[in-house]
Design an enzyme around this catalytic site. Sequence first.
Site, PDB file in Angstrom:
ATOM      1  N   TRP A 295       0.970  -1.451   0.374  1.00 14.30           N
ATOM      2  CA  TRP A 295       0.304  -0.122  -0.169  1.00 14.30           C
ATOM      3  C   TRP A 295       1.256   1.298  -0.135  1.00 14.30           C
ATOM      4  O   TRP A 295       0.572   2.564  -0.611  1.00 14.30           O
ATOM      5  CB  TRP A 295      -0.689  -0.026   1.312  1.00 14.30           C
ATOM      6  CG  TRP A 295      -1.612   1.048   1.448  1.00 14.30           C
ATOM      7  CD1 TRP A 295      -2.649   1.723   0.734  1.00 14.30           C
ATOM      8  CD2 TRP A 295      -1.395   2.904   2.271  1.00 14.30           C
ATOM      9  NE1 TRP A 295      -3.558   3.130   0.525  1.00 14.30           N
ATOM     10  CE2 TRP A 295      -2.478   3.537   2.033  1.00 14.30           C
ATOM     11  CE3 TRP A 295      -0.071   2.646   2.777  1.00 14.30           C
ATOM     12  CZ2 TRP A 295      -2.701   4.930   2.442  1.00 14.30           C
ATOM     13  CZ3 TRP A 295      -0.703   4.368   3.234  1.00 14.30           C
ATOM     14  CH2 TRP A 295      -1.645   4.777   2.767  1.00 14.30           C
ATOM     15  N   HIS A 296       2.012   1.325   0.570  1.00 15.05           N
ATOM     16  CA  HIS A 296       2.778   2.812   0.693  1.00 15.05           C
ATOM     17  C   HIS A 296       3.520   2.438  -0.397  1.00 15.05           C
ATOM     18  O   HIS A 296       3.936   3.768  -1.268  1.00 15.05           O
ATOM     19  CB  HIS A 296       3.835   1.962   2.135  1.00 15.05           C
ATOM     20  CG  HIS A 296       3.528   2.402   3.369  1.00 15.05           C
ATOM     21  ND1 HIS A 296       2.371   1.812   3.985  1.00 15.05           N
ATOM     22  CD2 HIS A 296       3.921   3.616   4.179  1.00 15.05           C
ATOM     23  CE1 HIS A 296       2.273   2.072   5.130  1.00 15.05           C
ATOM     24  NE2 HIS A 296       2.360   2.877   5.022  1.00 15.05           N
ATOM     25  N   GLY A 297       4.083   1.673  -1.063  1.00 13.39           N
ATOM     26  CA  GLY A 297       4.441   1.916  -2.687  1.00 13.39           C
ATOM     27  C   GLY A 297       4.915   0.884  -3.549  1.00 13.39           C
ATOM     28  O   GLY A 297       4.485  -0.427  -3.332  1.00 13.39           O
TER      29      GLY A 297
END
Length: 473
Positions: A295-297
């Site tokens: 989700w973060h990258g």
Amino acid sequence: MIWLIAASLFFYSWWNPAYLSLLIGSILFNYIVGYALSQPRAMPLSKKWILALAIALNLALIGYFKYANFFISSANDILDTNFNLYNLILPLGISFFTFEQMTYLIDIYRGKTQDYGFLNYCLFVTFFPRLIAGPIIRYGQVMPQFANPLIYRFSPEDLAVGMTIFWIGLSKKVLLADSISTYVTPVFNAAANGVPFTFAEGWTGALAYSFQLYFDFSGYSDMAIGVARIFGIKLPLNFDSPYKAVNIIEFWRRWHITLSNFLRDYLYIPLGGNRKGKLRRYINLMITMLLGGLWHGAGWTFVLWGGLHGAYLCVNHLWHDFRQSLGHNLKKSHWWSRGVGCLVTFLAVVVAWVFFRAENINAAITMIKTMFGANSFSLSPSPIPVVPLGRKVLLSFCLLVWLMPNTQQWLIRYNPALTEPIAKTPFSWENNGWQKLQWRPSKKLGLIFGILVFMILKSFLSAPESEFLYFNF
């Protein structure tokens, strides 16, 4: 309310007007689905299928803009092909507003949300203080506050509290996060470009990035809470001195709290949580953290970061199980064991941040090897220094994060945030004399803040442009 929605849409369009239509389209689609889920009458498709399709389409939207190039690049590497997709611009805040709308749909399906007004829904999604980087809010947390007529009246207290929190947050970003970033980039660039650096320089870069991200994200969270409070709205707490955590379980109760709660309530628990045995709990933890990392990258370094934290959590739970088997009471501890736990947790988090920040996996492994002495344990800089060691600067930041109260603790008399009470720590605000210095409006404090604002504006105007790190997520 209409004015606030229009202002929020204008705020979003300021970044890139072309993507305003994407936000509006997402709002219309999810509102229609939510309305359908709220109807008692039978429909051609079951509500379960409608919800599943809506979630799939929301995930597809994120997948296209955020992960399409990542998956195509990975496929090219594996299959030795040369597929290409034009570089897509990641719409600002798409992960946040999409996740919030998914919580809305799931909560309607579960019968937890009863308000289906269109304008209320628009304001829930677009309320600008948290639109682009959180906190991730839930409909039932915030919208009942807009139904209170008192928030539409001017409140000197809300203005003073909100402005104070906002300026504290901006000072964290401008005076702390941006200033220490100069110790970060040279080391990580050296790791990516094969430039040798020493043990001391490796730890300088890793520690500096840990503090940069801490104050950048903490600063943004404060600013969002502060701006919302000016309007009389309380947002959920999103950041609660995570580097004071004495184990990794507690760390995730303090870092990006609203995302942690989202992953817990809408992924980990539906997967079975800890209800189906210990092995299944560890599998569920790993799945949750791997997806949390993604989700973060869009990159394997983020997946590894999530996997590393999943492994940390599994080890932490195994350690607790082992202690309980010996008859230990986990609620009781000595000051020294809390200190050791805090230090070990912090170092584990710093190591994981290397993967989070590195350009690629090879650069991360180079950093990790150097930090663990693969090239020597030199405490001196390289013959041609990659970065100044900045020992005094790093020590100052350590003291700030470990000994000082956080913003919510300092303003606790005025209940600055909406949710969970602040966890106790060995350096708890309530356990020492710091409470005598809790925030109260006064002329002396006004003068101090005036000087602080001058310093912020001076640094802000003279420094190069700098975005919040979490805007990329």
